[in-house]
Design an enzyme around this catalytic site. Structure first.
Site, PDB file in Angstrom:
ATOM      1  N   THR A 168      -7.864  -8.857   3.530  1.00  0.00           N
ATOM      2  CA  THR A 168      -8.642  -7.623   3.512  1.00  0.00           C
ATOM      3  C   THR A 168      -9.250  -7.472   2.121  1.00  0.00           C
ATOM      4  O   THR A 168      -8.861  -8.175   1.181  1.00  0.00           O
ATOM      5  CB  THR A 168      -7.780  -6.381   3.811  1.00  0.00           C
ATOM      6  OG1 THR A 168      -6.818  -6.211   2.754  1.00  0.00           O
ATOM      7  CG2 THR A 168      -7.049  -6.517   5.142  1.00  0.00           C
ATOM      8  N   TYR A 215       3.522  -2.826   3.024  1.00  0.00           N
ATOM      9  CA  TYR A 215       3.764  -4.268   3.044  1.00  0.00           C
ATOM     10  C   TYR A 215       4.993  -4.550   2.188  1.00  0.00           C
ATOM     11  O   TYR A 215       5.234  -3.865   1.186  1.00  0.00           O
ATOM     12  CB  TYR A 215       2.546  -5.022   2.499  1.00  0.00           C
ATOM     13  CG  TYR A 215       2.701  -6.529   2.498  1.00  0.00           C
ATOM     14  CD1 TYR A 215       2.785  -7.227   3.693  1.00  0.00           C
ATOM     15  CD2 TYR A 215       2.762  -7.248   1.312  1.00  0.00           C
ATOM     16  CE1 TYR A 215       2.931  -8.611   3.711  1.00  0.00           C
ATOM     17  CE2 TYR A 215       2.903  -8.625   1.313  1.00  0.00           C
ATOM     18  CZ  TYR A 215       2.986  -9.305   2.525  1.00  0.00           C
ATOM     19  OH  TYR A 215       3.139 -10.677   2.536  1.00  0.00           O
ATOM     20  N   ALA A 232     -11.857  11.224   0.847  1.00  0.00           N
ATOM     21  CA  ALA A 232     -10.765  11.731   1.681  1.00  0.00           C
ATOM     22  C   ALA A 232      -9.670  12.396   0.854  1.00  0.00           C
ATOM     23  O   ALA A 232      -8.841  13.128   1.405  1.00  0.00           O
ATOM     24  CB  ALA A 232     -10.167  10.601   2.515  1.00  0.00           C
ATOM     25  N   SER A 261     -12.898   2.300   7.977  1.00  0.00           N
ATOM     26  CA  SER A 261     -14.101   1.462   7.974  1.00  0.00           C
ATOM     27  C   SER A 261     -13.867  -0.029   7.783  1.00  0.00           C
ATOM     28  O   SER A 261     -14.757  -0.834   8.051  1.00  0.00           O
ATOM     29  CB  SER A 261     -15.070   1.958   6.890  1.00  0.00           C
ATOM     30  OG  SER A 261     -14.432   1.970   5.624  1.00  0.00           O
ATOM     31  N   TYR A 279       4.358  -7.432  -6.466  1.00  0.00           N
ATOM     32  CA  TYR A 279       4.048  -6.525  -5.366  1.00  0.00           C
ATOM     33  C   TYR A 279       5.203  -5.548  -5.124  1.00  0.00           C
ATOM     34  O   TYR A 279       5.184  -4.443  -5.645  1.00  0.00           O
ATOM     35  CB  TYR A 279       3.694  -7.304  -4.082  1.00  0.00           C
ATOM     36  CG  TYR A 279       3.021  -6.400  -3.073  1.00  0.00           C
ATOM     37  CD1 TYR A 279       1.640  -6.296  -3.009  1.00  0.00           C
ATOM     38  CD2 TYR A 279       3.767  -5.590  -2.222  1.00  0.00           C
ATOM     39  CE1 TYR A 279       1.019  -5.419  -2.133  1.00  0.00           C
ATOM     40  CE2 TYR A 279       3.160  -4.707  -1.344  1.00  0.00           C
ATOM     41  CZ  TYR A 279       1.797  -4.631  -1.302  1.00  0.00           C
ATOM     42  OH  TYR A 279       1.193  -3.750  -0.433  1.00  0.00           O
TER      43      TYR A 279
END
Length: 395
Positions: free
Chosen positions: A274, A224, A111, A49, A234
């Site tokens: 995002t 990523y 999900a 989505s 990260y």
């Protein structure tokens, strides 16, 4: 109802149905202008989505001409509350697919649950028979294990010493120093449980057992790596540990699918704006600097350009150009030596006085609001709009 953007940190609490549809149509038009891809024909997108998942669905449908089933967990409008952007995006996608005569159905629910897995399998059997591409693009901060009922919550923290660096508040343009305390072992475990490969593996097990995977089916998950300056929070932090697990899972799934010639790959994608990436400290400053540099070199890509290129130039090109770890590297332009050298040079100089000159923080902010349907010149935001928009296949 006249809708204006209202935000809280990295979350926009309103979304605009007309703006979201415009955003989806722009992505569709981009793909339609490119050459057709001789690729997948029946596609399942898990996490369809927003962001890379939405763009993957668009690239598959309008680039390959594929029938798609999309899964997501979004909220329809209720009272005076707008629907989530992902709901409006999905409604727009189905509307446009119908206009073009392309099959598209959606399932809204958790999900991670066994129930949604089974519902999806039944829909595949009924309408498509088997799927030849499964895209796994979930970006949830929380997961309930379908068998044990344990609830896991992910965290964005370094592993080892506390991490101190700078970031930019893209709403105010202020460069700020931040310190993030290190994760404990349970936080690492929970983050891996949410963002690692276990659920992807469970999905592929369920689909294979139900015999709804076509011969030579491909499944893709997204990850990523990023530059050295973000590694502590990260790639070498809790998220990185989860992504290591995701990448290891690709090999495990490929082994399980060998009798049908199936393969699993992780695609290392470029940094973009995002809803998920906006939540990661430091990333906003890095992406703002990166955008300016890559735009100046004419190598900048958003989600749709990236996902079209992934399918056309890698997955269905005959040469995936895999790295030494067997990964598809869609971050190749971002991680080019000249680009990263310029980013590092600018990073050290960034402060409140020069941030608008040395970075594209305004572009970052614009892209953030476009995620929710705001900031498009072609949309008249002063007009009254109906917030009650339905996803046609969800009754």
């Amino acid at each position: 109802m006249i809708i204006t953007p209202k935000f809280r940190g990295f979350i926009c609490t309103t979304s605009h149905p007309v703006g979201c549809e415009y955003n989806v149509r722009q992505q569709v038009e981009y793909v339609k202008k490119q050459k057709k891809i001789n690729g997948a024909k029946k596609v399942l997108v898990i996490g369809a989505s927003t962001g890379y998942g939405l763009s993957s669905r668009i690239a598959a449908a309008f680039g390959c001409g594929a029938a798609t089933i999309g899964l997501f967990f979004e909220k329809p409008a209720s009272g005076n509350r707008t629907a989530s952007a992902g709901w409006y995006n999905s409604a727009a996608f189905e509307k446009i697919a119908k206009e073009e005569g392309i099959y598209a159905k959606s399932i809204n629910g958790d999900a991670f649950s066994n129930e949604i897995k089974q519902q999806t399998i039944e829909l595949i059997k009924k309408d498509l028979g088997k799927v030849d591409l499964v895209i796994y693009s979930l970006a949830s901060p929380r997961r309930t294990h379908p068998d044990t009922g344990e609830i896991f919550n992910s965290v964005i923290k370094p592993i080892g010493p506390a991490y101190t660096s700078k970031t930019v508040n893209f709403h105010t343009g202020k460069v700020e120093n931040i310190t993030i305390e290190s994760a404990n072992e349970d936080e690492i475990r929970q983050t891996v449980a949410v963002m690692g490969g276990e659920d992807w593996d469970m999905w592929m097990d369920a689909l294979k057992k139900a015999d709804v995977l076509a011969e030579n089916a491909i499944t893709l998950a997204y990850s990523y790596v990023g530059p050295e300056m973000t590694h502590a929070v990260y790639r070498e932090g809790t998220i990185g540990r989860a992504k290591d697990d995701l990448e290891a899972t690709a090999y495990k799934i490929t082994d399980k699918l060998k009798d049908i010639g199936g393969k699993a790959y992780v695609s290392i994608n470029k940094a973009v704006v995002t809803q998920a990436s906006a939540a990661i400290p430091v990333i906003s400053l890095y992406v703002s600097i990166l955008f300016k540099i890559m735009k100046s070199k004419n190598t900048h890509e958003g989600c749709i350009e990236q996902m079209y290129r992934m399918l056309e130039d890698r997955v269905y090109s005959g040469d995936m150009k895999l790295d030494s770890k067997g990964r598809i590297c869609m971050d190749d332009w971002e991680m080019a030596k000249d680009v990263q050298a310029e980013v590092a040079k600018v990073w050290d100089k960034a402060n409140d006085d020069n941030i608008n000159d040395i970075s594209d923080v305004e572009g970052y902010r614009t892209e953030f609001f476009k995620l929710f349907g705001f900031g498009f010149d072609a949309v008249e935001y002063s007009e009254d709009v109906d917030i009650e928009v339905m996803v046609e296949s969800i009754k």
